[in-house]
Design an enzyme around this catalytic site. Structure first.
Site, PDB file in Angstrom:
ATOM      1  N   CYS A  80     -61.639 -16.147   7.282  1.00  0.00           N
ATOM      2  CA  CYS A  80     -60.198 -15.894   7.352  1.00  0.00           C
ATOM      3  C   CYS A  80     -59.782 -14.746   6.420  1.00  0.00           C
ATOM      4  O   CYS A  80     -60.100 -13.596   6.714  1.00  0.00           O
ATOM      5  CB  CYS A  80     -59.451 -17.193   7.075  1.00  0.00           C
ATOM      6  N   HIS A 172     -61.941 -21.537   9.566  1.00  0.00           N
ATOM      7  CA  HIS A 172     -62.412 -22.095   8.294  1.00  0.00           C
ATOM      8  C   HIS A 172     -63.415 -23.242   8.500  1.00  0.00           C
ATOM      9  O   HIS A 172     -63.015 -24.412   8.456  1.00  0.00           O
ATOM     10  CB  HIS A 172     -61.233 -22.711   7.537  1.00  0.00           C
ATOM     11  N   GLU A 174     -65.267 -24.467   6.400  1.00  0.00           N
ATOM     12  CA  GLU A 174     -65.250 -25.263   5.155  1.00  0.00           C
ATOM     13  C   GLU A 174     -64.162 -26.337   5.167  1.00  0.00           C
ATOM     14  O   GLU A 174     -64.159 -27.220   4.328  1.00  0.00           O
ATOM     15  CB  GLU A 174     -65.102 -24.344   3.929  1.00  0.00           C
TER      16      GLU A 174
HETATM   17  N1  GLN Z   1     -52.906 -14.920   6.417  1.00  0.00           N
HETATM   18  C1  GLN Z   1     -53.833 -14.792   5.338  1.00  0.00           C
HETATM   19  C2  GLN Z   1     -54.031 -13.315   4.956  1.00  0.00           C
HETATM   20  O1  GLN Z   1     -53.540 -12.467   5.603  1.00  0.00           O
HETATM   21  C3  GLN Z   1     -55.168 -15.403   5.676  1.00  0.00           C
HETATM   22  C4  GLN Z   1     -55.001 -16.894   5.871  1.00  0.00           C
HETATM   23  C5  GLN Z   1     -56.199 -17.695   5.524  1.00  0.00           C
HETATM   24  O2  GLN Z   1     -57.158 -17.256   4.889  1.00  0.00           O
HETATM   25  N2  GLN Z   1     -56.127 -18.949   5.878  1.00  0.00           N
HETATM   26  O3  GLN Z   1     -54.707 -13.047   4.005  1.00  0.00           O
END
Ligand code: GLN
Length: 194
Positions: A80, A172, A174
């Site tokens: 992410c 994710h 995790e």
């Molecule tokens: N929206 C977050 C970003 O732009 C990422 C979200 C996440 O890691 N769950 O960094």
């Protein structure tokens, strides 16, 4: 034991450490400094807020050494926000962070309505069974360079990619109890050691 680092400034650090500690032969460690980075055979960059993690990478003077290590072959996996930190290009932004992976990512790509969701999918390269995918204000990959392998598309959008020693997922693993992606990352590290 294989020492696997988790970049530990912000985000889903304890969750990655918990997943890694369930895999035999893996010693998970928190990484914040260039010195701590020296001891690990691979590094996970967790989900969280990419702007915050990016700023802390600079404050702790880790951005430069980490970029060099990745370019020299250190296995790295971004989940992410971690995917955003690895990307060479971020849609609508003039700068990027580590700029090592040949992908263009779109932050918060699923918009406010579908901000966060959970689903299951087959990721053939990763596991024979369906894997739970947790998306939280997730990015997707808009485009990839010719050396990037697409591991999964979700509703036509690219959400998991691999390029040489780098792995990135919009979601994710995790935050689920499925260890398939963590095991796959360990396999990348072992391959790199040979
Ligand atoms: N929206 C977050 C970003 O732009 C990422 C979200 C996440 O890691 N769950 O960094």
């Amino acid at each position: 034991m294989i020492k696997v680092g988790v970049l530990a400034y912000q985000g889903s650090v304890v969750e990655h450490i918990a997943s890694l500690s369930k895999i035999e032969g893996v010693d998970p460690v928190e990484v914040r400094t260039a010195q701590e980075l020296q001891s690990v055979s691979g590094l996970i960059i967790p989900g969280g807020e990419s702007t915050t993690i990016g700023k802390l990478l600079n404050d702790f003077k880790l951005a430069g050494p980490l970029k060099e290590k990745i370019e020299a072959g250190l296995p790295v996996w971004g989940t992410c926000a971690g995917m955003i930190l690895l990307a060479k290009e971020i849609v609508g932004e003039s700068t990027s962070h580590l700029s090592v992976m040949d992908i263009q990512v779109k932050r918060n790509a699923y918009g406010s309505q579908l901000d966060s969701f959970c689903k299951k999918a087959y990721v053939p390269k990763i596991a024979p069974d369906e894997i739970p995918l947790v998306f939280i204000r997730a990015p997707w990959v808009e485009s990839v360079g010719s050396d990037v392998e697409i591991l999964l598309q979700e509703k036509g959008k690219i959400v998991a990619v691999e390029q040489a020693n780098m792995l990135a997922t919009s979601f994710h693993p995790e935050l689920s109890d499925d260890l398939s992606f963590h095991r796959y990352f360990i396999h990348l590290i072992e391959r790199n050691k040979k």
